[in-house]
Design a protein around this motif. Sequence first.
Motif, mmCIF file in Angstrom:
data_model
loop_
_atom_site.group_PDB
_atom_site.id
_atom_site.type_symbol
_atom_site.label_atom_id
_atom_site.label_comp_id
_atom_site.label_asym_id
_atom_site.label_seq_id
_atom_site.Cartn_x
_atom_site.Cartn_y
_atom_site.Cartn_z
ATOM 1 N N LEU A 271 -2.201 -3.210 4.819
ATOM 2 C CA LEU A 271 -2.377 -4.624 4.457
ATOM 3 C C LEU A 271 -3.814 -4.937 4.052
ATOM 4 C CD1 LEU A 271 -1.332 -7.551 4.322
ATOM 5 C CD2 LEU A 271 -1.730 -7.749 6.769
ATOM 6 N N LYS A 272 -4.776 -4.494 4.863
ATOM 7 C CA LYS A 272 -6.175 -4.816 4.567
ATOM 8 C C LYS A 272 -6.678 -4.087 3.326
ATOM 9 C CE LYS A 272 -9.313 -5.343 7.810
ATOM 10 N NZ LYS A 272 -10.120 -5.086 9.029
ATOM 11 N N LYS A 273 -6.179 -2.874 3.107
ATOM 12 C CA LYS A 273 -6.626 -2.133 1.913
ATOM 13 C C LYS A 273 -6.083 -2.751 0.633
ATOM 14 C CE LYS A 273 -8.021 2.362 3.584
ATOM 15 N NZ LYS A 273 -7.786 3.801 3.590
ATOM 16 N N ILE A 274 -4.879 -3.312 0.692
ATOM 17 C CA ILE A 274 -4.333 -4.000 -0.486
ATOM 18 C C ILE A 274 -5.231 -5.177 -0.853
ATOM 19 C CG2 ILE A 274 -2.412 -5.418 -1.338
ATOM 20 C CD1 ILE A 274 -0.540 -3.639 0.345
ATOM 21 N N ILE A 275 -5.632 -5.939 0.171
ATOM 22 C CA ILE A 275 -6.486 -7.107 -0.094
ATOM 23 C C ILE A 275 -7.875 -6.651 -0.545
ATOM 24 C CG2 ILE A 275 -7.375 -9.252 0.873
ATOM 25 C CD1 ILE A 275 -5.114 -9.155 2.924
ATOM 26 N N ALA A 276 -8.355 -5.521 0.004
ATOM 27 C CA ALA A 276 -9.655 -4.982 -0.420
ATOM 28 C C ALA A 276 -9.609 -4.572 -1.892
ATOM 29 C CB ALA A 276 -10.030 -3.779 0.444
ATOM 30 N N LEU A 277 -8.502 -3.951 -2.300
ATOM 31 C CA LEU A 277 -8.368 -3.550 -3.710
ATOM 32 C C LEU A 277 -8.235 -4.768 -4.618
ATOM 33 C CD1 LEU A 277 -6.073 -0.453 -3.206
ATOM 34 C CD2 LEU A 277 -8.361 -0.412 -4.174
#
Length: 578
Positions: A271-277
């Motif tokens: 979840l956090k990596k999707i938002i980071a990308l």
Amino acid sequence: MFYSLSICWVSFVFLFIVAVVMVISGFYFVMHDLVYFIEWEVLSLNSGAVVMTFLLDWMSLVFMGFVLFISSLVIYYSEEYMGGDMNINRFIGLVLMFVLSMMFLIISPNLISILLGWDGLGLVSYLLVIYYQNVKSYNAGMLTALSNRIGDVALLLAIAWMLNFGSWNYIFYLECSSGSLEMSLVGGLVMLAAMTKSAQIPFSSWLPAAMAAPTPVSALVHSSTLVTAGVYLLIRFNILLAETWLGSFLLLVAGLTMFMAGLGANFEFDLKKIIALSTLSQLGLMMSILAMGFPKLAFFHLLTHALFKALLFMCAGAIIHNMKDSQDIRFMGGLVNQMPLTSSCFNLSNLALCGMPFLAGFYSKDLILEIVALSYLNLFSFMLYFVSTGLTVCYSFRLVYYSMSGTFNVSSLHPLSDEGWVMLRGMMSLSFMAVVGGSVLSWVLFPVPSMICLPLGLKTLALSVSILGGWLGYELAKFALNYELQTLRLYLTSSFMGSMWFMPFISTYGVSSAPLQMGIYVQKSFDQGWSEYLGAQGLYKLFTTGSSIIQNWQNNDLKTYLISFMFWVIILLTLMAF
């Protein structure tokens, strides 16, 4: 515990009041076209003076207001999110140092004082990334620190080169020296520094790795502080980019970054990596429109993006908190039934990210895409803009499908609820800003609307691409199992696209591992090898041997004296023979 909570509360109130004052002052400065330079003479010695200069214009005041507003809500949110942490005082202290470094960076028209804020951001971000002390955090922290050091070195070189101009106050030299070779070199170095801080290709891999930090830090870092520092610096140096090879190069790199991040987010399950990308994709959008010569538009999108991205991370933090620290979106599902208020804020921020009409993201994103359609631009860059916009909507709808719809995928005995009112208050405040912030800012920054005349196809292209991307994201997520099997057949292609074009591996081995490995060899062969042999240890051995020989001579032992005398005579004769 009460003491730590009071620190959160006092920090929140103080920062919030200062933020409101800053934003109102910034709007006043816009309307009256004011710029203030404040010079403080720190030290005067003979004819030399050390002067600290501050630049207060509408841009710095509005940006500081936004940073302080988001920081205040993040600190308020942290009161509950980090409530179980024994060292919450230390955490709040680090966040305040982080914000202070950003303030330094924003109000500095001087490369030396910019370096203070720049390095402060780098150091404190390292401490925050390794806050949860485990191997993953340490690795991510090292990658973040080493990637950012490249930019720090570029900034130091730019400072050295600015000696040619007689002062480090770059703001006085930009217009008059914009065509010169020296200023182009300074511009190139500043662009390299901005590319590392704002994680453009090939320095992108540290940004998703920095997700090892606590979620409130991610909300702050990805909305208005660390990653936006590079964009802000280039907005100040924008005169050097317009219609030069630097601008063309940045346009290409930023466009590829935007496309690469959008593509990678569609393969990600964290979840956090999707938002980071998604942050990386929006940074590419800001950088590319800046490279085309529209700094005010880039700044406008920077501000609106800060509002909905901070909200997106805060909602993600609430979900992760309730999921007992699970970040995999495949374990979520049906969250809208369990956490309706958090889900509403989450969906609102997602729609703002997609550029849904009349939310904050729409006013900046739609204007940028229409300006792109109107501008003189090559087809490749044009395609990168619009395909990346479609990919943004695609991964947003995929994320919503996985997390919000269907049935909950963990267990029947789950602790999900919307009971955390401290976190919810922070999220609802930002939700209000994510709805009205874009329109208010557009009224203030662009009091005269831009006249953009386009044919119907180009005018509706942004909307068409968004609808197509949303449909594609929903369909791919709905047929997830079949889609996963198809990606296994094309394993190399999907792993290439899903792992940021193999950049984390290159960065890990190229930026972190290889130089550190080389450092070990250099240390062993030089520092602990030849330097010791020829330096300290060699001198020590020479002196101890020499002093022991002299000591023997001073003992008046005739035999020893004769033997040593004969020894030296033989050596001397041998040398003479050669």
